[in-house]
Design a protein around this motif. Structure first.
Motif, PDB file in Angstrom:
ATOM      1  N   LEU A 137      -0.834  24.879  12.789  1.00 42.13           N
ATOM      2  CA  LEU A 137      -1.405  23.671  12.206  1.00 42.13           C
ATOM      3  C   LEU A 137      -0.242  22.814  11.711  1.00 42.13           C
ATOM      4  O   LEU A 137       0.631  23.299  10.985  1.00 42.13           O
ATOM      5  CB  LEU A 137      -2.333  23.999  11.028  1.00 42.13           C
ATOM      6  N   ALA A 138      -0.224  21.528  12.116  1.00 38.16           N
ATOM      7  CA  ALA A 138       0.877  20.640  11.728  1.00 38.16           C
ATOM      8  C   ALA A 138       0.391  19.205  11.754  1.00 38.16           C
ATOM      9  O   ALA A 138      -0.719  18.897  12.215  1.00 38.16           O
ATOM     10  CB  ALA A 138       2.063  20.817  12.675  1.00 38.16           C
ATOM     11  N   HIS A 139       1.237  18.300  11.263  1.00 36.05           N
ATOM     12  CA  HIS A 139       0.916  16.877  11.355  1.00 36.05           C
ATOM     13  C   HIS A 139       1.035  16.440  12.809  1.00 36.05           C
ATOM     14  O   HIS A 139       1.850  16.968  13.567  1.00 36.05           O
ATOM     15  CB  HIS A 139       1.876  16.069  10.479  1.00 36.05           C
ATOM     16  N   TYR A 181      -2.070  12.793   7.501  1.00 37.09           N
ATOM     17  CA  TYR A 181      -1.749  12.984   6.094  1.00 37.09           C
ATOM     18  C   TYR A 181      -3.010  12.773   5.247  1.00 37.09           C
ATOM     19  O   TYR A 181      -3.777  11.833   5.479  1.00 37.09           O
ATOM     20  CB  TYR A 181      -0.675  12.006   5.640  1.00 37.09           C
ATOM     21  N   GLY A 182      -3.206  13.669   4.290  1.00 38.50           N
ATOM     22  CA  GLY A 182      -4.337  13.550   3.384  1.00 38.50           C
ATOM     23  C   GLY A 182      -5.633  14.131   3.899  1.00 38.50           C
ATOM     24  O   GLY A 182      -6.600  14.269   3.135  1.00 38.50           O
ATOM     25  N   GLN A 183      -5.685  14.500   5.178  1.00 36.78           N
ATOM     26  CA  GLN A 183      -6.898  15.100   5.740  1.00 36.78           C
ATOM     27  C   GLN A 183      -7.028  16.533   5.257  1.00 36.78           C
ATOM     28  O   GLN A 183      -6.107  17.329   5.379  1.00 36.78           O
ATOM     29  CB  GLN A 183      -6.831  15.073   7.268  1.00 36.78           C
ATOM     30  N   SER A 232      -4.188  20.450   2.738  1.00 41.09           N
ATOM     31  CA  SER A 232      -3.902  19.123   3.268  1.00 41.09           C
ATOM     32  C   SER A 232      -2.397  18.928   3.343  1.00 41.09           C
ATOM     33  O   SER A 232      -1.623  19.589   2.644  1.00 41.09           O
ATOM     34  CB  SER A 232      -4.542  18.031   2.400  1.00 41.09           C
ATOM     35  N   LEU A 233      -1.990  18.009   4.214  1.00 46.45           N
ATOM     36  CA  LEU A 233      -0.572  17.708   4.423  1.00 46.45           C
ATOM     37  C   LEU A 233      -0.264  16.329   3.858  1.00 46.45           C
ATOM     38  O   LEU A 233      -1.075  15.396   3.996  1.00 46.45           O
ATOM     39  CB  LEU A 233      -0.235  17.753   5.910  1.00 46.45           C
ATOM     40  N   HIS A 234       0.930  16.209   3.238  1.00 45.65           N
ATOM     41  CA  HIS A 234       1.321  14.956   2.595  1.00 45.65           C
ATOM     42  C   HIS A 234       2.776  14.644   2.941  1.00 45.65           C
ATOM     43  O   HIS A 234       3.593  15.558   3.118  1.00 45.65           O
ATOM     44  CB  HIS A 234       1.124  15.071   1.085  1.00 45.65           C
TER      45      HIS A 234
END
Length: 220
Positions: free
Chosen positions: A58-60, A82-84, A94-96
């Motif tokens: 799992l990655a951006h 981002y933010g999902q 979530s990723l930021h």
């Protein structure tokens, strides 16, 4: 050193350090693991964080093409914005933006009112290419600290770029060759149409991926 890290990790509410890397037991996920695991959340596409052999990644989405080029087109890769927020056994993940390279992410984990953030590699100075670093409110912050010692005192990017370009301008009349050891994504300040310098062929695949993904270097 490892013993110290294990003691520190025991103070964290959502993470523990295992032989495969940082693990979140409630979610059943690893963050940037260094051995093959079932499910890995990846902070960014550099090879010391995104490794071969994971069953699911799992990655951006900005990390996707470089990861596939490095690890194989057939990898099982889920990407997010981002933010999902995704739910893993009740843990919201979530990723930021981390500001390190395109797609670099801080990993936010929330479980039963507790929030932990794992930084991955990050940079607080906007480089004009990566999505700028975003502070994320949390109870626990696990920071990358490769260059965290006070002996490291960094000049601004503009100062470093000016120094390199100034050196190149002085040496070009002598046809001096300039080589730099760079990570595999755009980190060479002098490779611009204006300066006339060029990357070696080894950089070509990574540059093409950047342009195909909509990233264009801004030259002063």
């Amino acid at each position: 050193m490892i013993g110290t890290i294990r003691k520190l990790s025991s103070l964290l509410s959502l993470l523990e350090l295992t032989d495969s890397g940082l693990f979140c037991p409630p979610a059943g996920i690893f963050i940037d693991p260094w051995r093959p695991v079932e499910r890995a959340v990846i902070t960014h596409a550099h090879s010391d964080h995104s490794r071969w052999g994971m069953k699911h990644y799992l990655a951006h989405h900005h990390s996707a093409e470089v990861m596939k080029l490095r690890l194989g087109q057939e990898i099982s890769l889920e990407t997010v914005d981002y933010g999902q927020s995704l739910d893993f056994n009740g843990v919201k993940i979530s990723l930021h933006p981390a500001g390190h390279i395109p797609g670099s992410s801080q990993i936010r984990l929330e479980y039963k009112g507790q929030v932990t953030v794992v930084s991955g590699d990050y940079k607080v100075e906007n480089d004009g290419l990566s999505t700028p670093f975003e502070p994320v409110k949390c109870h626990e912050f696990v920071s990358e600290c490769t260059f965290g010692l006070p002996i490291y005192k960094w000049e601004t990017q503009a100062e470093i770029f000016n120094q390199v370009n100034s050196w190149w301008r002085k040496k070009r009349c002598r046809r001096a060759k300039f080589g730099s050891f760079c990570l595999f994504l755009r980190q060479s300040p002098t490779d611009s149409p204006k300066s006339g310098s060029k990357r070696g062929g080894g950089f070509c695949p990574w540059c093409c991926l950047e342009y195909q993904s909509g990233f264009a270097c801004k030259w002063n």
